[in-house]
Scaffold this motif. Structure first.
Motif, PDB file in Angstrom:
ATOM      1  N   SER A   1       0.836  -1.205   0.000  1.00  0.00           N
ATOM      2  CA  SER A   1       0.000   0.000   0.000  1.00  0.00           C
ATOM      3  C   SER A   1       0.871   1.255   0.000  1.00  0.00           C
ATOM      4  O   SER A   1       0.582   2.214  -0.726  1.00  0.00           O
ATOM      5  CB  SER A   1      -0.923   0.016   1.214  1.00  0.00           C
ATOM      6  N   LEU A   2       1.919   1.256   0.809  1.00  0.00           N
ATOM      7  CA  LEU A   2       2.817   2.414   0.828  1.00  0.00           C
ATOM      8  C   LEU A   2       3.513   2.610  -0.520  1.00  0.00           C
ATOM      9  O   LEU A   2       3.690   3.747  -0.969  1.00  0.00           O
ATOM     10  CB  LEU A   2       3.856   2.256   1.937  1.00  0.00           C
TER      11      LEU A   2
ATOM     12  N   VAL B   1       1.463   6.904  -6.752  1.00  0.00           N
ATOM     13  CA  VAL B   1       0.376   7.838  -7.081  1.00  0.00           C
ATOM     14  C   VAL B   1       0.801   9.275  -6.777  1.00  0.00           C
ATOM     15  O   VAL B   1       0.600  10.187  -7.595  1.00  0.00           O
ATOM     16  CB  VAL B   1      -0.911   7.456  -6.318  1.00  0.00           C
ATOM     17  N   LEU B   2       1.401   9.498  -5.609  1.00  0.00           N
ATOM     18  CA  LEU B   2       1.832  10.857  -5.264  1.00  0.00           C
ATOM     19  C   LEU B   2       2.972  11.340  -6.167  1.00  0.00           C
ATOM     20  O   LEU B   2       3.051  12.531  -6.470  1.00  0.00           O
ATOM     21  CB  LEU B   2       2.256  10.911  -3.798  1.00  0.00           C
ATOM     22  N   SER B   3       3.803  10.440  -6.612  1.00  0.00           N
ATOM     23  CA  SER B   3       4.874  10.813  -7.533  1.00  0.00           C
ATOM     24  C   SER B   3       4.315  11.241  -8.883  1.00  0.00           C
ATOM     25  O   SER B   3       4.779  12.218  -9.481  1.00  0.00           O
ATOM     26  CB  SER B   3       5.833   9.647  -7.734  1.00  0.00           C
TER      27      SER B   3
ATOM     28  N   SER C   1       9.595   4.422  -7.254  1.00  0.00           N
ATOM     29  CA  SER C   1       8.332   3.724  -6.955  1.00  0.00           C
ATOM     30  C   SER C   1       8.217   2.443  -7.769  1.00  0.00           C
ATOM     31  O   SER C   1       7.852   1.394  -7.227  1.00  0.00           O
ATOM     32  CB  SER C   1       7.136   4.628  -7.266  1.00  0.00           C
TER      33      SER C   1
ATOM     34  N   TYR D   1       1.300  12.428  -9.369  1.00  0.00           N
ATOM     35  CA  TYR D   1       0.651  13.716  -9.111  1.00  0.00           C
ATOM     36  C   TYR D   1       1.689  14.840  -9.090  1.00  0.00           C
ATOM     37  O   TYR D   1       1.473  15.916  -9.664  1.00  0.00           O
ATOM     38  CB  TYR D   1      -0.108  13.670  -7.781  1.00  0.00           C
TER      39      TYR D   1
ATOM     40  N   LEU E   1       2.318   1.792  -3.458  1.00  0.00           N
ATOM     41  CA  LEU E   1       1.327   2.341  -4.395  1.00  0.00           C
ATOM     42  C   LEU E   1       1.028   3.808  -4.106  1.00  0.00           C
ATOM     43  O   LEU E   1       0.875   4.610  -5.037  1.00  0.00           O
ATOM     44  CB  LEU E   1       0.039   1.519  -4.334  1.00  0.00           C
ATOM     45  N   ILE E   2       0.946   4.158  -2.835  1.00  0.00           N
ATOM     46  CA  ILE E   2       0.719   5.560  -2.471  1.00  0.00           C
ATOM     47  C   ILE E   2       1.884   6.416  -2.963  1.00  0.00           C
ATOM     48  O   ILE E   2       1.685   7.502  -3.508  1.00  0.00           O
ATOM     49  CB  ILE E   2       0.518   5.709  -0.954  1.00  0.00           C
ATOM     50  N   LEU E   3       3.112   5.928  -2.792  1.00  0.00           N
ATOM     51  CA  LEU E   3       4.289   6.642  -3.289  1.00  0.00           C
ATOM     52  C   LEU E   3       4.220   6.839  -4.802  1.00  0.00           C
ATOM     53  O   LEU E   3       4.500   7.927  -5.311  1.00  0.00           O
ATOM     54  CB  LEU E   3       5.562   5.893  -2.907  1.00  0.00           C
TER      55      LEU E   3
END
Length: 71
Positions: free
Chosen positions: A22-23, A29-31, A55, A33, A25-27
């Motif tokens: 999960s971390l 997505v934020l990258s 990522s 963005y 994937l969050i990294l």
């Protein structure tokens, strides 16, 4: 010793399979963005691109570590 395969050795470790993935994937997505934000502000894109590559590297390592453990 029995041969290790998915049928006799499947195991879910919550910290590894849910939290770590999960971390990662969050990294990712934020990258992504951050990259679009850098394009919108017309600022440097080096750091967002580096984070996207990191990522992908983490996610690939996650999958390969799991795949190689089953071989």
């Amino acid at each position: 010793m029995k041969e290790q395969n998915f049928a006799n050795h499947k195991r879910l470790v919550a910290g590894y399979h849910y939290f770590t993935f999960s971390l990662a994937l969050i990294l990712l997505v934020l990258s992504i963005y951050s990259l679009f934000d850098a394009f919108a502000r017309d600022s440097g894109i080096l750091m967002p691109v580096m984070f996207i590559l990191i990522s992908f590297l983490i996610i690939l390592m996650f999958f390969y570590a799991r795949t190689f453990a089953l071989k």
